[in-house]
Design a protein around this motif. Structure first.
Motif, PDB file in Angstrom:
ATOM      1  N   LEU A 138       0.701  -1.095   0.034  1.00  0.00           N
ATOM      2  CA  LEU A 138      -0.032  -0.006   0.108  1.00  0.00           C
ATOM      3  C   LEU A 138       0.776   1.211  -0.216  1.00  0.00           C
ATOM      4  O   LEU A 138       0.523   2.236  -0.773  1.00  0.00           O
ATOM      5  N   GLY A 139       1.826   1.054   0.950  1.00  0.00           N
ATOM      6  CA  GLY A 139       2.548   2.433   0.599  1.00  0.00           C
ATOM      7  C   GLY A 139       3.384   2.442  -0.553  1.00  0.00           C
ATOM      8  O   GLY A 139       3.559   3.645  -1.029  1.00  0.00           O
ATOM      9  N   THR A 140       3.737   1.557  -1.216  1.00  0.00           N
ATOM     10  CA  THR A 140       4.378   1.539  -2.570  1.00  0.00           C
ATOM     11  C   THR A 140       3.483   2.088  -3.576  1.00  0.00           C
ATOM     12  O   THR A 140       3.947   3.142  -4.340  1.00  0.00           O
ATOM     13  N   ILE A 141       1.990   1.746  -3.671  1.00  0.00           N
ATOM     14  CA  ILE A 141       1.407   1.983  -4.811  1.00  0.00           C
ATOM     15  C   ILE A 141       0.808   3.477  -4.568  1.00  0.00           C
ATOM     16  O   ILE A 141       0.936   4.029  -5.484  1.00  0.00           O
ATOM     17  N   TYR A 142       0.508   3.817  -3.336  1.00  0.00           N
ATOM     18  CA  TYR A 142       0.243   5.381  -3.066  1.00  0.00           C
ATOM     19  C   TYR A 142       1.358   6.147  -3.258  1.00  0.00           C
ATOM     20  O   TYR A 142       1.293   7.322  -3.718  1.00  0.00           O
ATOM     21  N   HIS A 143       2.449   5.634  -2.870  1.00  0.00           N
ATOM     22  CA  HIS A 143       3.753   6.352  -3.246  1.00  0.00           C
ATOM     23  C   HIS A 143       3.679   6.942  -4.481  1.00  0.00           C
ATOM     24  O   HIS A 143       4.107   7.963  -4.916  1.00  0.00           O
TER      25      HIS A 143
END
Length: 292
Positions: free
Chosen positions: A160-165
């Motif tokens: 989640l942190g990656t895709i939102y980032h």
């Protein structure tokens, strides 16, 4: 510590193909016809129906070397992991953005045209790990697909942190950073080659949500957006001051939180002004899903 490296690479300039047309006695020219028969593969049909048709997003799950730095060694995702990963993205990325006012318009217009899945981790020579990349707003690459486990909070938060980032990079690539963003904590930035020596505590005291956020203005923006959306304890950790501080460390954390609050307000206003999207409404959907 969350290690995430984001590489922004320019689009390759496509050269012009020059064709020389001659005169022939035959007017008929035989041209090989390209096979346009739709795929009957279950996986390809799923991608076509759920990503290509509604959003114009092509999903690349077969390994192609041009998607990865040739100096990196990676493995493609297992076929059985692709649809579960797509369902995960649908639930936590597509749906939250498209279920809020103005979200569908924003998502359809600015979602990258390609999402690339890498099955393994991607390591740098310095030991840091590349969790994802956003290439000039045209492609998002996600790694660790073969480790998919929606019951594993660590895997969930990393993805989640990656895709939102990475999707946040698309925002500043199209609308730049908020006007005052670079002046909020200018002394706290490190560099792309030294951010990983910081601890989470040191980053917070400097006014950043993670050590990686200190590596550049753009990464600071993207990391802060990601933490706002996925991190359940965002307000307790990064926004609300600790009361009755009696130590220098506590005072330093509160000073860092004041800087993060300024970034938070600037980011929310930036999204609202240029896209009409309220990030807090998206956060509410994401957090409800995480609590189920």
């Amino acid at each position: 510590m969350k290690h995430i490296i984001t590489k922004i690479t320019p689009l390759l300039l496509t050269g012009t193909l020059l064709m020389t047309v001659g005169c022939y006695q035959r007017d008929e020219i035989d041209i090989e016809q390209r096979d346009t028969t739709p795929s009957t593969d279950e996986l390809d049909i799923y991608i076509q129906q759920n990503f290509v048709k509604p959003y114009g997003v092509a999903v690349r799950y077969a390994y192609v070397d041009r998607y990865v730095d040739p100096s990196k060694r990676v493995t493609p995702p297992d076929r059985d992991n692709v649809i579960p990963m797509l369902k995960f993205l649908q639930s936590y990325w597509v749906d939250p953005f498209t279920q809020v006012p103005n979200g569908t318009t924003f998502f359809k217009k600015y979602v990258p045209s390609e999402v690339v899945f890498i099955g393994s981790t991607i390591y740098n020579a310095d030991g840091t790990e590349i969790l994802g990349t956003a290439d000039a707003g045209a492609r998002i690459t996600l790694s660790r697909v073969n480790y998919i486990d929606t019951l594993d909070q660590q895997w969930m938060f990393l993805q989640l942190g990656t895709i939102y980032h990475e999707f946040a990079h698309v925002m500043h690539q199209n609308f730049k950073l908020p006007p005052n963003f670079q002046s909020i904590s200018p002394q706290g930035y490190t560099s792309s080659g030294s951010w990983f020596v910081l601890t989470d505590e040191e980053a917070l005291q400097r006014g950043f949500v993670s050590p990686y956020a200190t590596s550049s203005f753009n990464e600071d923006f993207a990391e802060t957006v990601a933490f706002i959306l996925y991190y359940p304890n965002f307000y307790e950790r990064y926004y609300n001051d600790e009361e009755n501080c009696a130590t220098l460390d506590c005072l330093a954390r509160n000073e860092g939180r004041e800087l993060i609050r300024q970034k938070y307000n600037a980011i929310l206003a930036h999204y609202k002004q240029y896209t009409g999207v309220d990030l807090l409404e998206i956060r509410a959907i994401v957090q409800e899903k995480l609590s189920e």
